[in-house]
Design a protein around this motif. Structure first.
Motif, PDB file in Angstrom:
ATOM      1  N   VAL B 205     -14.659  43.057  50.117  1.00 34.11           N
ATOM      2  CA  VAL B 205     -14.459  42.235  48.691  1.00 34.11           C
ATOM      3  C   VAL B 205     -15.948  41.228  48.693  1.00 34.11           C
ATOM      4  CG1 VAL B 205     -13.347  40.344  47.817  1.00 34.11           C
ATOM      5  CG2 VAL B 205     -12.156  42.168  49.301  1.00 34.11           C
ATOM      6  N   HIS B 488      -6.727  48.408  47.154  1.00 34.16           N
ATOM      7  CA  HIS B 488      -7.590  47.117  46.997  1.00 34.16           C
ATOM      8  C   HIS B 488      -7.220  46.487  45.368  1.00 34.16           C
ATOM      9  CE1 HIS B 488      -9.043  50.494  43.981  1.00 34.16           C
ATOM     10  NE2 HIS B 488      -9.624  49.766  43.325  1.00 34.16           N
ATOM     11  N   ASP B 489      -6.099  46.724  45.165  1.00 32.85           N
ATOM     12  CA  ASP B 489      -5.468  45.823  44.102  1.00 32.85           C
ATOM     13  C   ASP B 489      -4.084  45.058  44.652  1.00 32.85           C
ATOM     14  OD1 ASP B 489      -4.369  48.559  43.748  1.00 32.85           O
ATOM     15  OD2 ASP B 489      -2.982  47.491  42.380  1.00 32.85           O
ATOM     16  N   GLU B 516      -4.938  37.360  47.472  1.00 34.66           N
ATOM     17  CA  GLU B 516      -5.863  36.457  46.465  1.00 34.66           C
ATOM     18  C   GLU B 516      -6.988  37.118  46.546  1.00 34.66           C
ATOM     19  OE1 GLU B 516      -5.917  32.410  47.755  1.00 34.66           O
ATOM     20  OE2 GLU B 516      -6.470  31.514  45.440  1.00 34.66           O
ATOM     21  N   ALA B 517      -7.859  37.634  47.390  1.00 38.69           N
ATOM     22  CA  ALA B 517      -9.080  38.153  47.659  1.00 38.69           C
ATOM     23  C   ALA B 517      -9.194  39.243  46.458  1.00 38.69           C
ATOM     24  CB  ALA B 517      -9.561  38.492  48.784  1.00 38.69           C
ATOM     25  N   PHE B 518      -8.003  39.904  46.608  1.00 36.12           N
ATOM     26  CA  PHE B 518      -8.149  41.272  45.691  1.00 36.12           C
ATOM     27  C   PHE B 518      -8.239  40.770  44.249  1.00 36.12           C
ATOM     28  CE2 PHE B 518      -5.523  44.255  48.689  1.00 36.12           C
ATOM     29  CZ  PHE B 518      -6.673  44.068  49.548  1.00 36.12           C
ATOM     30  N   GLU B 519      -7.891  39.605  43.889  1.00 31.10           N
ATOM     31  CA  GLU B 519      -7.803  39.083  42.568  1.00 31.10           C
ATOM     32  C   GLU B 519      -9.394  38.761  42.149  1.00 31.10           C
ATOM     33  OE1 GLU B 519      -4.178  37.595  40.882  1.00 31.10           O
ATOM     34  OE2 GLU B 519      -4.413  36.487  42.638  1.00 31.10           O
ATOM     35  N   PHE B 520     -10.273  38.684  43.070  1.00 32.81           N
ATOM     36  CA  PHE B 520     -11.629  38.233  42.469  1.00 32.81           C
ATOM     37  C   PHE B 520     -12.583  39.323  42.810  1.00 32.81           C
ATOM     38  CE2 PHE B 520      -9.653  34.053  44.177  1.00 32.81           C
ATOM     39  CZ  PHE B 520      -9.844  33.278  42.830  1.00 32.81           C
ATOM     40  N   GLY B 521     -12.201  40.659  42.377  1.00 34.03           N
ATOM     41  CA  GLY B 521     -13.234  41.591  42.231  1.00 34.03           C
ATOM     42  C   GLY B 521     -13.362  42.375  43.721  1.00 34.03           C
ATOM     43  N   ALA B 522     -12.076  43.102  43.912  1.00 31.84           N
ATOM     44  CA  ALA B 522     -12.374  43.873  45.274  1.00 31.84           C
ATOM     45  C   ALA B 522     -13.090  45.348  44.799  1.00 31.84           C
ATOM     46  CB  ALA B 522     -10.816  43.924  45.973  1.00 31.84           C
ATOM     47  N   PRO B 523     -13.646  45.921  45.445  1.00 35.34           N
ATOM     48  CA  PRO B 523     -14.234  47.093  45.391  1.00 35.34           C
ATOM     49  C   PRO B 523     -13.125  48.317  45.882  1.00 35.34           C
ATOM     50  CG  PRO B 523     -15.404  46.558  47.079  1.00 35.34           C
ATOM     51  CD  PRO B 523     -14.570  45.362  46.565  1.00 35.34           C
TER      52      PRO B 523
END
Lengths: 589, 589
Positions: B205, B488-489, B516-523
């Motif tokens: 992430v 990743h979502d 929460e991390a997945f909401e900030f642009g996880a590849p």
């Protein structure tokens, strides 16, 4: 692969290629007829471009992109109309034919840029976003490079990397251990290692000859800004060597790292200084020798002139700040306040201005004649225009204070450039230090450090004067590494434990395995350990080790991102046969 | 240095040099007029020699040396009268002029030789002596080489080594955590990581793109011979990739390691097999494909002939052991006893001998005609001289039993050569597996594994049939590595937690930071982890991982050398606000 190239890879020579890039949206610039997107990944930034010919749907998608969206862009490499020579991909851009949102992103809580608006707490909570910022990513990249460089050097020198256990035995000597309750052995605990010290010594007994490990260590201490409960060491040990060999070998390691990571060639031998000299000249066992301003003892010229403060002092000591005779009242008061801060704790500061006209002006003019002050200035090699700063009192404390003042003056005078590196070996540390709390001597390094052979008789008569075969490497005033020649025979080790106040039973209970090992053919050996986090922050020009640790903990030992530590479940505690004391828990609330 | 050369270094070209060697006395041969000493260190063995001209004092010292004494010998390199071409130093010896005992040694409790007389317990208690033995030292040297090789490969491929924390948060999913009570946060605990799974995903992430780490992991499980409470993984993760990319990249890693460490060139692509096929043909998700003997299902030809055992069985399955038709009664009884062992648990074993004359002899002749048995033989491609071994019963259990029998036959027939290496990717693992104890589905790998997109609808209708984007690497029947493409979502991750029986609160409490991390642009990302200890033991041709760990623990999780775990002091427990439950403690006594 979802991409054909990274965002740092394409050049003008790739012109007309069809490519697919993936990455994060750094920013979108919408000029109506044209839309540009800066696409970022670990490797760089590539500009994407769309215009009226791209079609409304595609433009709409492009306009909908927010900061930090993860996208896939397909298109053709074209030459940029206005080039950007600040980035390697600055001659080209991608004319986008297809755009897919792989994952949208909420607006980050702080700017993902070199200078961020995020405070420490926010950055730690969203550390995974903080890690996207160039300075932090570069810090971890540097860390990787340092590890690679160290491993390469040690591999070449025939060191073998051996992993030592993390679940070991608790020993009360030294700092406080983290404990790990054992479920299979109820009522018993493992400890996490403060260092692999005894294991690396056993590896020497095993004949491994040269060992290293880049290894996590643990200390349950109250934390300061530059301490972490878990930290990393480059841990090394060698057999059939003397102190000189360790110093030469690891000076080589440090030079290699500076060369490979910083491009700094250190051709000269690192200077060396014994502990007593370091304390006398710098008031520190890790002097910053990027600048001089060494201590000058004034007892013989400043005492017995009627100034009671000095007369009663064990030590009167000065530093000479070049060219500072023109310091204002305000500046001098600032310095006085600095040394009087509780964390430093001096009672006051005496100054002597060496005026350009050869006269002197001091805060103690009432007690000292011009001639007296000239004698001080001569002793300190002070020239007209210089400023003497003088402290007095109990020797150890005064040296500590003067050390802080010297470093402060170094800062004020710009003598502590972060890109200048001054390495120094400090040798001949005391073996023991007196501990007021427990009213006994403790090992200054650890109980396995060997004493100077000729000092062994003093163990009984004057324990504090016994010197150890111990050495530290200080760089720019930071203790980067330290080690010693170890004891390798049972009788000396027993003697040492005795002088540290261990009963025979305690020594056997805690270190019996090591002393027994010494009876089965232990070679002479010694080693060193480098503080890896600190070495990296030093190389990176930073005072904070946190930026060089991917997921650091805060000053309460918490990882605020994952929210650890946390309450265990009842079931977990039951399995471990443990309970939390209600009372203590209540107090903590 | 105390020595000029190591004990593995001198050659005939060094003749007449004055040298100093240090090392351990391997043995002393006293022939009266002459005394020879084999001096050993990590690098080799060099022969020392003394004769009548050496003087009585020196000879006396030489004769006084015991096994494992540590000595320093000075002398001249001379050509040996009778050369030993088995060792690199065999053409020379040292004519000793000076001999110093650096440390005497008690007689070791077992022989420090390749074949030792020490039992496991003794060797573990004196592990530092065991480590002096060539096979163990070579095992650890191999381990070092594997690490070097892996690091080199991954560095070349732009992976960055990042250290993830050891003091993390306890999560109840998966195996049992080791807990570490926090003193600064009373009543709270850290956990030691079972793997850096969530951290490596967060690094993706963060845009680290390619991560690796050779890292200690911890599981508080009841131990088997090949399990340790602390173990090491080569842990890797990549972004913007698909399963195919992971497999290709890490097949490259494994090939490199085999090439560099074993000199084995693996030019062909590793075969792949989906999980269902592996289970049907081998009864194992980690088939040993060094040999065939694949399963043949006989339901259609063996059922409905009046043999109730087979008729009632879900599965009737055979393997064909080539050339074993001449197995004796005793051998066949041995196989029957083997499958009936409690750890395997089959009810019995049916055999069919395919005689050289074309006739068949079976243990179920009473139910089956020669024609029936011929149909079995045909289905199994059995030739005259072969032996069919048949098991029946519930499908999963029978496959397990047959897997064990197949491996046993492989052993008996010498088909499992330790220096032959057969790699296999097993793919398409089930996402979930049913747990009888908790009466719910568990994640087969971990809750972050992504399902096949087309199987997602089955999560409600037929959870056990949902396939995962998960893959294992099996080598010679050993699971060496495993990984998956991750979710990743946030929404898929939530769906997954829901199906694993997490409430929203539980999911948020334990893995909120990841979602929460997945909401900030996880590849899109995925990875793999290799069991480093097991990979090393496989490369070293050993079944035991213990020999490849410097300081292993026994089956009770104890380090018997340092005697850990051990009882904590009252003071330590007080500081941690903990107490050991008296009751449980008493039970344990």
């Amino acid at each position: 692969m979802l991409r054909t190239h990274t965002c740092g890879e394409l050049r003008l020579s790739d012109k007309d290629s069809q490519v697919t890039l993936c990455g994060w949206v750094q920013r979108v610039r919408d000029k109506g007829a044209m839309v540009w997107i800066d696409l970022r990944d670990r490797y760089g930034i590539t500009q994407l471009m769309l215009d009226n010919s791209s079609g409304e749907a595609l433009l709409e998608t492009a306009r909908s992109l927010g900061r930090e969206f993860v996208i896939e862009a397909k298109g053709k490499v074209i030459e940029r109309a206005s080039k950007n020579n600040k980035i390697p991909t600055g001659e080209i851009e991608i004319f986008v034919g297809e755009l897919n949102i792989l994952n949208p992103a909420k607006l980050p809580p702080f700017l993902i840029e070199d200078e961020t608006d995020g405070g420490d707490d926010l950055r730690m909570k969203y550390r995974y976003l903080d890690l996207r910022r160039n300075p932090i990513r570069e810090a971890l990249r540097l860390r990787h490079k340092v590890a690679q460089s160290a491993r390469r050097f040690l591999d070449e020198q025939d060191f073998i990397e051996v992993e030592t256990p993390v679940l070991i035995k608790s020993t009360p000597e030294g700092a406080r251990d983290f404990l790990v309750p054992s479920r299979m052995n109820p009522g018993e605990v493992y400890a996490l290692p403060q260092s692999p010290q005894t294991f690396k010594q056993l590896l020497m007994v095993s004949g491994f000859d040269r060992y290293y490990q880049i290894v996590k260590c643990f200390r349950d201490e109250d934390l300061r800004a530059d301490r972490q409960p878990e930290f990393t060491q480059i841990d090394c040990e060698m057999s059939f060597i003397e102190q000189e060999d360790i110093i030469n070998t690891f000076e080589g390691l440090v030079k290699r790292i500076f060369k490979e990571v910083k491009g700094v060639d250190m051709t000269e031998e690192f200077p060396r200084m014994d502990y007593d000299t370091a304390m006398a000249l710098y008031g520190s066992d890790k002097p910053d020798i990027r600048f001089g301003m060494t201590f000058v003892e004034l007892n013989d010229v400043a005492q017995n002139k009627g100034f009671k403060v000095f007369d009663d002092a064990e030590l009167v000591v000065a530093i000479c700040a070049e060219g500072c005779a023109d310091y204002t009242r305000k500046q001098l008061d600032g310095l006085t306040n600095f040394v009087k801060k509780p964390q430093i704790g001096a009672k006051g500061l005496v100054y002597v201005k060496c005026n350009e006209d050869g006269s002197f002006k001091s805060s103690v003019d009432k007690f000292y004649s011009q001639e007296d002050l000239k004698a001080w200035a001569d002793k300190a090699n002070a020239k007209p225009g210089d400023l003497l700063l003088v402290l007095s009192g109990d020797k150890d404390h005064t040296r500590n204070c003067m050390n802080e003042l010297r470093l402060e003056m170094g800062n004020q005078l710009g003598l502590r450039d972060k890109e200048t590196f001054a390495c120094l070996w400090v040798t001949d540390f005391p073996l023991l230090e007196w501990d007021e709390d427990s009213k006994r001597y403790h090992a200054m390094h650890h109980p396995f450090t060997s004493p100077h052979k000729e000092d062994i008789p003093k163990l009984d008569s004057d324990p504090g004067a016994v010197r150890a075969n111990a050495y530290d490497l200080a760089i720019n005033g930071v203790e980067v590494g330290g080690g010693s020649i170890r004891i390798h025979d049972k009788s000396t080790q027993e003697l040492m434990f005795k002088h540290l106040g261990f009963t025979d039973e305690e020594a056997k209970e805690q270190f019996g395995f090591l002393m027994e090992a010494f009876e089965f053919g232990a070679p002479p050996h010694g080693g060193i350990a480098f503080g890896f986090d600190r070495l990296c922050s030093l190389l990176g020009g930073s005072d904070s080790i946190r930026d060089f640790i991917a997921f650091p903990k805060n000053n309460s030992g918490r990882d605020v991102m994952i929210d650890a530590p946390s309450k265990p479940s009842k079931e977990q505690m039951n399995e471990l046969s443990l309970e939390i004391k209600a009372l203590k828990l209540e107090e903590a609330k």
